[in-house]
Design a protein around this motif. Structure first.
Motif, PDB file in Angstrom:
ATOM      1  N   ARG A 167      -9.908 110.601  43.731  1.00 48.46           N
ATOM      2  CA  ARG A 167     -10.871 111.432  44.456  1.00 48.46           C
ATOM      3  C   ARG A 167     -12.188 110.690  44.518  1.00 48.46           C
ATOM      4  N   ARG A 168     -12.688 110.511  45.704  1.00 44.88           N
ATOM      5  CA  ARG A 168     -13.921 109.760  45.878  1.00 44.88           C
ATOM      6  C   ARG A 168     -14.796 110.397  46.943  1.00 44.88           C
ATOM      7  N   LEU A 210     -13.285 105.732  56.606  1.00 44.73           N
ATOM      8  CA  LEU A 210     -13.979 106.255  55.442  1.00 44.73           C
ATOM      9  C   LEU A 210     -14.157 105.139  54.424  1.00 44.73           C
ATOM     10  N   HIS A 211     -15.395 104.909  54.024  1.00 50.00           N
ATOM     11  CA  HIS A 211     -15.718 103.873  53.037  1.00 50.00           C
ATOM     12  C   HIS A 211     -16.118 104.542  51.725  1.00 50.00           C
ATOM     13  N   PRO A 212     -15.308 104.412  50.694  1.00 50.70           N
ATOM     14  CA  PRO A 212     -15.617 105.104  49.433  1.00 50.70           C
ATOM     15  C   PRO A 212     -16.869 104.550  48.760  1.00 50.70           C
ATOM     16  N   PHE A 213     -17.650 105.454  48.185  1.00 48.61           N
ATOM     17  CA  PHE A 213     -18.750 105.059  47.288  1.00 48.61           C
ATOM     18  C   PHE A 213     -18.149 104.723  45.926  1.00 48.61           C
ATOM     19  N   PRO A 214     -18.917 104.082  45.068  1.00 48.55           N
ATOM     20  CA  PRO A 214     -18.411 103.771  43.723  1.00 48.55           C
ATOM     21  C   PRO A 214     -17.979 105.045  42.992  1.00 48.55           C
ATOM     22  N   GLY A 232     -12.578  99.911  54.986  1.00 51.17           N
ATOM     23  CA  GLY A 232     -12.542 101.336  55.292  1.00 51.17           C
ATOM     24  C   GLY A 232     -11.114 101.868  55.257  1.00 51.17           C
ATOM     25  N   LEU A 233     -11.007 103.150  54.985  1.00 51.49           N
ATOM     26  CA  LEU A 233      -9.708 103.826  55.044  1.00 51.49           C
ATOM     27  C   LEU A 233      -9.624 104.569  56.368  1.00 51.49           C
ATOM     28  N   ARG A 234      -8.446 104.592  56.968  1.00 47.88           N
ATOM     29  CA  ARG A 234      -8.261 105.310  58.232  1.00 47.88           C
ATOM     30  C   ARG A 234      -7.933 106.773  57.926  1.00 47.88           C
ATOM     31  N   PRO A 235      -8.158 107.659  58.893  1.00 48.53           N
ATOM     32  CA  PRO A 235      -7.873 109.085  58.666  1.00 48.53           C
ATOM     33  C   PRO A 235      -6.490 109.329  58.056  1.00 48.53           C
ATOM     34  N   ALA A 236      -5.479 108.583  58.508  1.00 44.75           N
ATOM     35  CA  ALA A 236      -4.125 108.814  57.996  1.00 44.75           C
ATOM     36  C   ALA A 236      -3.994 108.458  56.517  1.00 44.75           C
ATOM     37  N   ASP A 237      -4.939 107.690  55.996  1.00 50.71           N
ATOM     38  CA  ASP A 237      -4.847 107.239  54.602  1.00 50.71           C
ATOM     39  C   ASP A 237      -5.526 108.172  53.603  1.00 50.71           C
ATOM     40  N   VAL A 238      -6.232 109.172  54.122  1.00 49.32           N
ATOM     41  CA  VAL A 238      -6.998 110.029  53.214  1.00 49.32           C
ATOM     42  C   VAL A 238      -6.719 111.507  53.480  1.00 49.32           C
ATOM     43  N   VAL A 239      -6.915 112.308  52.478  1.00 47.56           N
ATOM     44  CA  VAL A 239      -6.937 113.762  52.628  1.00 47.56           C
ATOM     45  C   VAL A 239      -8.375 114.189  52.379  1.00 47.56           C
ATOM     46  N   LEU A 240      -8.983 114.780  53.396  1.00 47.48           N
ATOM     47  CA  LEU A 240     -10.371 115.219  53.205  1.00 47.48           C
ATOM     48  C   LEU A 240     -10.380 116.528  52.421  1.00 47.48           C
ATOM     49  N   LEU A 241     -11.015 116.498  51.275  1.00 48.30           N
ATOM     50  CA  LEU A 241     -11.175 117.703  50.452  1.00 48.30           C
ATOM     51  C   LEU A 241     -12.405 118.465  50.940  1.00 48.30           C
ATOM     52  N   PRO A 242     -12.616 119.677  50.434  1.00 51.68           N
ATOM     53  CA  PRO A 242     -13.886 120.337  50.737  1.00 51.68           C
ATOM     54  C   PRO A 242     -15.019 119.411  50.293  1.00 51.68           C
ATOM     55  N   PRO A 243     -16.040 119.219  51.100  1.00 53.03           N
ATOM     56  CA  PRO A 243     -17.091 118.274  50.713  1.00 53.03           C
ATOM     57  C   PRO A 243     -17.811 118.665  49.424  1.00 53.03           C
ATOM     58  N   VAL A 244     -17.894 119.950  49.132  1.00 51.99           N
ATOM     59  CA  VAL A 244     -18.443 120.404  47.843  1.00 51.99           C
ATOM     60  C   VAL A 244     -17.621 121.579  47.323  1.00 51.99           C
ATOM     61  N   ASP A 264     -21.884 111.268  43.118  1.00 51.88           N
ATOM     62  CA  ASP A 264     -21.926 112.713  43.324  1.00 51.88           C
ATOM     63  C   ASP A 264     -22.551 112.999  44.683  1.00 51.88           C
ATOM     64  N   LEU A 265     -21.829 113.753  45.515  1.00 53.32           N
ATOM     65  CA  LEU A 265     -22.322 113.988  46.875  1.00 53.32           C
ATOM     66  C   LEU A 265     -23.673 114.673  46.886  1.00 53.32           C
ATOM     67  N   VAL A 266     -23.806 115.729  46.081  1.00 46.47           N
ATOM     68  CA  VAL A 266     -25.062 116.491  46.119  1.00 46.47           C
ATOM     69  C   VAL A 266     -26.227 115.626  45.639  1.00 46.47           C
ATOM     70  N   GLY A 267     -25.980 114.836  44.618  1.00 52.35           N
ATOM     71  CA  GLY A 267     -27.012 113.921  44.133  1.00 52.35           C
ATOM     72  C   GLY A 267     -27.416 112.916  45.207  1.00 52.35           C
ATOM     73  N   LEU A 268     -26.440 112.426  45.930  1.00 50.14           N
ATOM     74  CA  LEU A 268     -26.707 111.465  46.998  1.00 50.14           C
ATOM     75  C   LEU A 268     -27.512 112.110  48.125  1.00 50.14           C
ATOM     76  N   LEU A 269     -27.183 113.361  48.428  1.00 47.10           N
ATOM     77  CA  LEU A 269     -27.922 114.069  49.478  1.00 47.10           C
ATOM     78  C   LEU A 269     -29.384 114.273  49.074  1.00 47.10           C
ATOM     79  N   ALA A 270     -29.622 114.406  47.780  1.00 46.86           N
ATOM     80  CA  ALA A 270     -30.989 114.633  47.297  1.00 46.86           C
ATOM     81  C   ALA A 270     -31.814 113.351  47.241  1.00 46.86           C
ATOM     82  N   ALA A 271     -31.132 112.207  47.270  1.00 52.12           N
ATOM     83  CA  ALA A 271     -31.855 110.926  47.195  1.00 52.12           C
ATOM     84  C   ALA A 271     -32.683 110.716  48.462  1.00 52.12           C
TER      85      ALA A 271
END
Lengths: 319, 319
Positions: free
Chosen positions: B8-9, B22-26, B54-66, B30-37
């Motif tokens: 999960r990234r 989609l390019h994963p962050f390290p 990058g990962l293509r759409p077929a390679d990932v399952v998008l989870l709820p963003p938060v 944390d998404l919320v922390g990144l949004l606050a930066a």
């Protein structure tokens, strides 16, 4: 203690409501995790903690026992529904929908107050009120559980005062919502969590906890009921909430207001604001038998709230 | 990817809705922390991430963003209130209370679904419906902020489908509650969070985001509106919610249903169940301009839910 003002610890309370000591658990102890542990593990931890020096009430500030991951407020006391309906609709009436299932709403999760904290008079209200409730702390994640299965998910119980600004609430309910701002300024929980096993002898023949509940304003009794008058047991509440949905460890599920447990009910029955709405300086004290007492003083609001902005009217495309 | 099924990234999406990587962050980002930066820090992190494959759409399952710490649903579209009122009360009417302040309720926080997840048909409903909404993700804790001050607390926006079982909801609303079980089975959020700075050029002269919103069932358009028809901006919503109360990082605040953004509104206006309630097999797809598309198929319920238990009747002491 001034020299430990920032130390936050979970502890075990030894003694009774009048005379107690608090024995801290080791740093890092999580209350919800401890509630989920089997009884042997929990008692071992308590015995170990009880060997250290206890702190007296004057040495500690009791915080809210949990900062809930979600709070749900049910509506389980028939007589409260009946009393409030008279004020809202002009005649006492309990709708058939009430009997069908234990309905609830999600509460504001960030406004929990400790058992003896001051409560600031909220903005915009001339109708501050309280709600006397009993609440359960959930200690494990459950989904689609029967009432029997729900039993092990209830870690313990505390008293709840669901403070309510009735005039703000009424506006919200006109829109079929919430209430939210009518209640999101303060919810008292405490004074501690009494584990479920300690209350096993308080169940009636249907397994409902049957405890005396009372509320006093400035020392004078103003309402009270018995938790045995709930339409459903707490196990029923967890089971219903878990239908095709998660009920998670760290949630607080509340009974809803007991009969005569809020001034609004009395106002509804009599049509008069007597007793009057809660004012700055008033002390509201609630006791649930075998669970404990919470006591909060209402103090002046010291916050500057932003202005409320009315809607930007839509430019109507139709005539 | 089968060999990374449990990774999960948080990542940055590069491209447009039709063609993206989609390019994963390290790990540990944390998404919320990144949004606050601040914007510089965020863009630097994105530039760095974009250097990996990058990962293509077929390679990932998008989870709820938060996984929200709380969710609030407002009621900001006047035309939706008007349409629904016709069905509920027999005549179109927007109460004065609606114009006075942006009212909201607390939503079930544990039922968020990813943008392309299947949604199980909930128990006990013959009136499954959707609600087309725009939602803001809060990235810092605020209290008593003006709309201007609220701006920096909004990290970004996503599409929301607030799935609703109208028959269950109606029972709850009869009691002046919630709704809760009418909605706590699924709330779609996604497909990702578009940061607030990326939408600065979409504000109207009053600073309201003005984006096209539409909903399709099995590919056929069934409703839509513009976010510019909200009665309040998202900054107003945060400001109002923050009055004497915390709005916390990781909360999701939703616009409420836009005009024609739910079947219930159409049913209310026409008095007919046309289009019909959502059935197993239906695909509900929602697009907000510049934000993206969520698309969920309704599948059979595979859960065994516990029985609903009616109230234990109180022994009346009065006659």
């Amino acid at each position: 203690m001034d020299d430990h003002a920032d130390v936050r610890r979970v502890g075990v309370v030894v003694g009774d409501s009048a005379t107690w000591w608090l024995h801290p658990f080791p740093e890092g102890t999580d209350l919800v995790g401890l509630l989920a542990a089997d009884r042997g593990t929990r008692e071992e931890a308590a015995d170990l903690a009880a060997q250290n020096d206890g702190l007296r009430p004057a040495d500690v500030v009791l915080l809210p026992p949990v900062y809930p991951v979600a709070m749900r407020d049910f509506l389980t006391f028939e007589s409260h529904v009946e009393g409030v309906s008279k004020g809202m609709q002009g005649a006492s009436h309990v709708p058939d929908e009430w009997y069908a299932a234990p309905s609830f709403l999600f509460m504001a999760p960030h406004a929990v107050h400790g058992p003896y904290d001051d409560v600031a008079m909220p903005a915009d209200t001339a109708r501050l009120d309280f709600e006397l409730e009993l609440a359960a702390v959930v200690c494990r994640d459950v989904r689609n559980v029967t009432p029997e299965e729900a039993r092990s998910a209830i870690g313990g119980y505390c008293v709840m005062n669901d403070w309510s600004a009735r005039d703000v609430q009424r506006r919200e309910m006109t829109l079929g919502l919430g209430p939210s701002k009518g209640k999101d300024f303060a919810t008292t929980i405490g004074p501690w969590v009494v584990t479920a096993d300690e209350l096993e002898d308080c169940r009636d023949e249907d397994g409902f906890l049957d405890l005396n509940m009372e509320v006093r304003v400035n020392g004078a009794p103003v309402g009270g009921d018995r938790s045995g008058h709930m339409g459903w047991s707490f196990e029923h509440l967890v089971s219903y909430a878990s239908r095709a949905s998660w009920v998670k460890a760290g949630e607080v599920l509340a009974s809803g207001t007991c009969g005569t447990g809020a001034l609004a009910e009395t106002w509804g029955r009599t049509g008069e604001l007597d007793p009057p709405p809660i004012q700055v300086g008033d002390v509201v004290e609630m006791t649930v038998e075998r669970v404990g007492t919470v006591r909060n003083r209402v103090v002046p609001d010291d916050e500057t709230v932003p202005a409320v902005v009315p809607a930007r009217r839509r430019v109507r495309e139709e005539v």
